[in-house]
Design a protein around this motif. Structure first.
Motif, mmCIF file in Angstrom:
data_model
loop_
_atom_site.group_PDB
_atom_site.id
_atom_site.type_symbol
_atom_site.label_atom_id
_atom_site.label_comp_id
_atom_site.label_asym_id
_atom_site.label_seq_id
_atom_site.Cartn_x
_atom_site.Cartn_y
_atom_site.Cartn_z
ATOM 1 N N LEU A 88 16.634 -0.994 6.541
ATOM 2 C CA LEU A 88 15.679 0.121 6.636
ATOM 3 C C LEU A 88 15.864 0.854 7.965
ATOM 4 N N ARG A 89 15.978 0.065 9.016
ATOM 5 C CA ARG A 89 16.162 0.644 10.355
ATOM 6 C C ARG A 89 17.418 1.493 10.405
ATOM 7 N N ALA A 90 18.474 0.931 9.840
ATOM 8 C CA ALA A 90 19.761 1.642 9.849
ATOM 9 C C ALA A 90 19.634 2.982 9.127
ATOM 10 N N ALA A 91 18.727 3.022 8.133
ATOM 11 C CA ALA A 91 18.546 4.269 7.370
ATOM 12 C C ALA A 91 17.482 5.167 8.004
ATOM 13 N N GLY A 92 16.967 4.760 9.153
ATOM 14 C CA GLY A 92 16.006 5.608 9.868
ATOM 15 C C GLY A 92 14.558 5.434 9.433
ATOM 16 N N VAL A 93 14.264 4.376 8.673
ATOM 17 C CA VAL A 93 12.881 4.128 8.248
ATOM 18 C C VAL A 93 12.311 2.973 9.077
ATOM 19 N N THR A 94 11.127 3.182 9.641
ATOM 20 C CA THR A 94 10.467 2.086 10.366
ATOM 21 C C THR A 94 10.067 1.031 9.339
ATOM 22 N N PRO A 95 10.532 -0.201 9.520
ATOM 23 C CA PRO A 95 10.306 -1.194 8.459
ATOM 24 C C PRO A 95 8.835 -1.521 8.191
ATOM 25 N N VAL A 96 8.048 -1.683 9.275
ATOM 26 C CA VAL A 96 6.719 -2.279 9.107
ATOM 27 C C VAL A 96 5.609 -1.361 9.612
ATOM 28 N N LYS A 121 6.799 4.139 6.493
ATOM 29 C CA LYS A 121 6.936 2.704 6.756
ATOM 30 C C LYS A 121 7.070 2.039 5.396
ATOM 31 N N ALA A 122 7.871 0.968 5.332
ATOM 32 C CA ALA A 122 8.176 0.425 4.002
ATOM 33 C C ALA A 122 7.437 -0.853 3.654
ATOM 34 N N MET A 123 6.907 -1.565 4.660
ATOM 35 C CA MET A 123 6.283 -2.863 4.384
ATOM 36 C C MET A 123 4.952 -2.968 5.127
ATOM 37 N N LEU A 124 4.035 -3.679 4.480
ATOM 38 C CA LEU A 124 2.692 -3.785 5.059
ATOM 39 C C LEU A 124 2.073 -5.118 4.656
ATOM 40 N N ILE A 125 1.547 -5.847 5.638
ATOM 41 C CA ILE A 125 0.752 -7.047 5.329
ATOM 42 C C ILE A 125 -0.703 -6.661 5.546
ATOM 43 N N MET A 126 -1.507 -6.806 4.499
ATOM 44 C CA MET A 126 -2.907 -6.337 4.608
ATOM 45 C C MET A 126 -3.732 -6.896 3.457
ATOM 46 N N GLY A 127 -5.015 -7.070 3.698
ATOM 47 C CA GLY A 127 -5.932 -7.432 2.621
ATOM 48 C C GLY A 127 -5.894 -6.354 1.549
ATOM 49 N N ASP A 128 -6.330 -6.698 0.337
ATOM 50 C CA ASP A 128 -6.089 -5.741 -0.756
ATOM 51 C C ASP A 128 -7.091 -4.588 -0.828
ATOM 52 N N TRP A 129 -7.928 -4.417 0.225
ATOM 53 C CA TRP A 129 -8.632 -3.139 0.340
ATOM 54 C C TRP A 129 -7.587 -2.036 0.511
ATOM 55 N N ALA A 130 -6.398 -2.410 1.016
ATOM 56 C CA ALA A 130 -5.305 -1.435 1.142
ATOM 57 C C ALA A 130 -4.903 -0.908 -0.244
ATOM 58 N N ARG A 131 -4.988 -1.775 -1.232
ATOM 59 C CA ARG A 131 -4.613 -1.363 -2.584
ATOM 60 C C ARG A 131 -5.609 -0.332 -3.121
ATOM 61 N N GLY A 132 -6.880 -0.522 -2.776
ATOM 62 C CA GLY A 132 -7.885 0.462 -3.165
ATOM 63 C C GLY A 132 -7.552 1.816 -2.561
ATOM 64 N N GLU A 133 -7.182 1.795 -1.290
ATOM 65 C CA GLU A 133 -6.882 3.037 -0.582
ATOM 66 C C GLU A 133 -5.605 3.675 -1.141
ATOM 67 N N LEU A 134 -4.618 2.851 -1.450
ATOM 68 C CA LEU A 134 -3.387 3.387 -2.041
ATOM 69 C C LEU A 134 -3.708 4.067 -3.368
ATOM 70 N N GLY A 135 -4.672 3.500 -4.085
ATOM 71 C CA GLY A 135 -5.100 4.099 -5.357
ATOM 72 C C GLY A 135 -5.628 5.508 -5.147
ATOM 73 N N THR A 136 -6.398 5.712 -4.100
ATOM 74 C CA THR A 136 -6.947 7.058 -3.869
ATOM 75 C C THR A 136 -5.842 8.034 -3.458
ATOM 76 N N LEU A 137 -4.704 7.490 -3.006
ATOM 77 C CA LEU A 137 -3.570 8.357 -2.648
ATOM 78 C C LEU A 137 -2.622 8.531 -3.842
ATOM 79 N N GLY A 138 -3.035 8.021 -4.974
ATOM 80 C CA GLY A 138 -2.277 8.228 -6.210
ATOM 81 C C GLY A 138 -1.211 7.173 -6.484
ATOM 82 N N LEU A 139 -1.194 6.110 -5.716
ATOM 83 C CA LEU A 139 -0.183 5.074 -5.938
ATOM 84 C C LEU A 139 -0.784 3.912 -6.729
ATOM 85 N N GLU A 140 0.012 3.407 -7.659
ATOM 86 C CA GLU A 140 -0.485 2.316 -8.497
ATOM 87 C C GLU A 140 0.268 1.029 -8.208
ATOM 88 N N GLY A 141 -0.504 -0.043 -8.099
ATOM 89 C CA GLY A 141 0.073 -1.354 -7.833
ATOM 90 C C GLY A 141 1.010 -1.787 -8.957
#
Ligand code: GAL
Length: 433
Positions: free
Chosen positions: A184-192, A269-289
């Motif tokens: 990811l880094r090599a491709a210019g994306v911050t991994p975490v 950023k490509a990876m995230l460690i977080m409680g699944d309230w993050a999934r609720g928030e991702l839902g409001t941004l249009g992303l589905e688990g």
């Protein structure tokens, strides 16, 4: 216990005696309005948290109850609990407050919470709710809070679009994560995506502690508070992992969890460690688990459910709102509310008898795992399932200091944690009155 007595000593006499504790709302339009109002103090201020709270408010309105909002910003609820303390000491306690786990016990022990036994009995909560949920609601054989949802903490989220675009395989092990991070880094994306906010650092750390120690040892540390258990080399390894993980984030400083989620959703950023309230928030941004992002367990913790259960407690005050508070509690535990609320919030229902096939794949996974009697379910320390507020905050500070001080070695951090645990003493067994 001593602290509780100290708090009681500071309270206005009227509060202890059960005199009115809630300052009357400024000139209510009419008597009916004030009778049905319930002030709710909580920390749900992100888009999805707000929407989940609004969902409850709307269902309450159908029953003639008015949710008067008392949101205190600050993920993890540190500021909200401080406000609750302050208001209560000033004789202005809200009628309803978000009080989870050990915090609920502390407030119940002070005799400030309404017992909801009749609601629980009428609605057969002990039959319909998960036993682990009931355990969180019960203090000295009384139900003292109403449950909302079960969060899972040990989640690793991977942005599928980024991995697909860069043709990187979705990693499932620490070694896989390290090589994915390099690519990811090599491709210019911050991994975490990572934040230095104390509660967020400690939330990541407790998942790493679970990963390194395994559920049995983690329980000895967090549930039994056995200082010996903190001698184990897994603690040092967990600190090292925390350092490595943070180093993959490009050091973005203290940021609210919602901005980490936004970065992750946008593919910055490509990876995230977080409680699944993050999934609720991702839902409001249009992303589905499952579809747009993978939800895996933090490596080394697959099959373990590290949980945090959100509950609302009713402050008894002078019992003038008891009928409304009971009505609200009854609503919170109902199957329909459970599905509607948890779908938005990212958590899963507290009941054993609700169909979850309409929830996204990640939620279904979390629910099935929690429901399976063979699963190791372990409490989140940072989210109040095991330590009281003061002990929890001391733990968070210790971990946070390590994270921000590159000169502190993982071995030194482990010694500090051991020292803290020794100083805190064993988990107190409260004498029955
Ligand atoms: C937790 C709480 C969740 C979520 C999170 C972020 O403590 O249980 O409901 O809101 O904080 O604020």
């Amino acid at each position: 216990m001593t602290r509780m007595f100290a708090l009681l000593a500071l309270m206005p006499l009227g509060l202890i005696a059960g005199a009115p504790v809630w300052a009357a709302p400024a000139a209510p339009a009419n008597a009916a309005d004030s009778a049905t109002e319930l002030n709710v103090l909580h920390w749900w201020t992100s888009t999805s948290e707000r929407a989940a709270a609004d969902h409850v408010a709307a269902r309450m309105a159908e029953l003639g109850l008015r949710w008067v909002d008392g949101a205190v910003a600050g993920g993890g609820g540190g500021p909200a609990i401080k406000v609750l303390n302050e208001r209560t000491l000033r004789g202005m306690a809200p009628k309803v407050a978000q009080l989870n786990g050990q915090a609920t016990i502390e407030w119940a022990e002070m005799g400030l919470l309404l017992e909801l036994d009749s609601v629980a009995k009428r609605r057969q909560w002990s039959r319909t709710m998960f036993p682990q949920v009931m355990a969180q609601l019960n203090v000295r054989e009384h139900v003292v809070a109403a449950p909302l949802g079960i969060h899972r903490i040990n989640n690793l989220y991977l942005n599928k679009a980024v991995f697909r675009r860069l043709k990187i395989e979705l990693p499932t092990s620490w070694a896989g994560l390290a090589s994915a991070a390099a690519a990811l880094r090599a491709a210019g994306v911050t991994p975490v995506a990572f934040s230095d906010e104390p509660w967020q650092v400690a939330t990541v750390f407790e998942t790493l502690l679970l990963s390194e120690a395994g559920p049995a040892l983690y329980r000895r540390m967090v549930e039994q508070r056995d200082p010996q258990a903190f001698n184990d080399p897994s603690v040092e390894r967990a600190f090292q992992r925390l350092r490595d993980w943070r180093n993959l984030s490009g050091g973005a400083g203290e940021r609210p969890w919602t901005s980490l989620v936004a970065d992750f959703a946008a593919g910055h950023k490509a990876m995230l460690i977080m409680g699944d309230w993050a999934r609720g928030e991702l839902g409001t941004l249009g992303l589905e688990g499952g579809r747009d992002f993978a939800c895996q367990a933090v490596p080394g913790s697959a099959g373990v459910h590290q949980f945090s259960i959100d509950t609302l407690a009713m402050l008894a005050g002078n019992y003038s709102a008891q009928a409304e508070q009971e009505k609200m509690a009854e609503l919170l535990g109902s199957a329909t509310l459970q599905l509607g609320y948890n779908r938005i919030k990212g958590s899963v229902p507290v009941r054993r008898d609700v169909p979850v096939d309409e929830l996204d794949l990640c939620a279904q996974q979390s629910y099935q795992l929690f429901a399976n009697p063979a699963t190791a379910r372990v409490p989140s320390l940072v989210h109040r399932m095991a330590f009281d507020e003061v002990g929890k905050n001391a733990f968070i500070e210790t971990v946070h200091r390590f994270a921000l001080d590159p000169k502190q070695t993982p071995a030194a951090a482990q010694r500090k944690l051991q020292g803290l645990l020794r100083a805190l003493g064993p988990k107190s067994v409260k004498p029955t009155p």
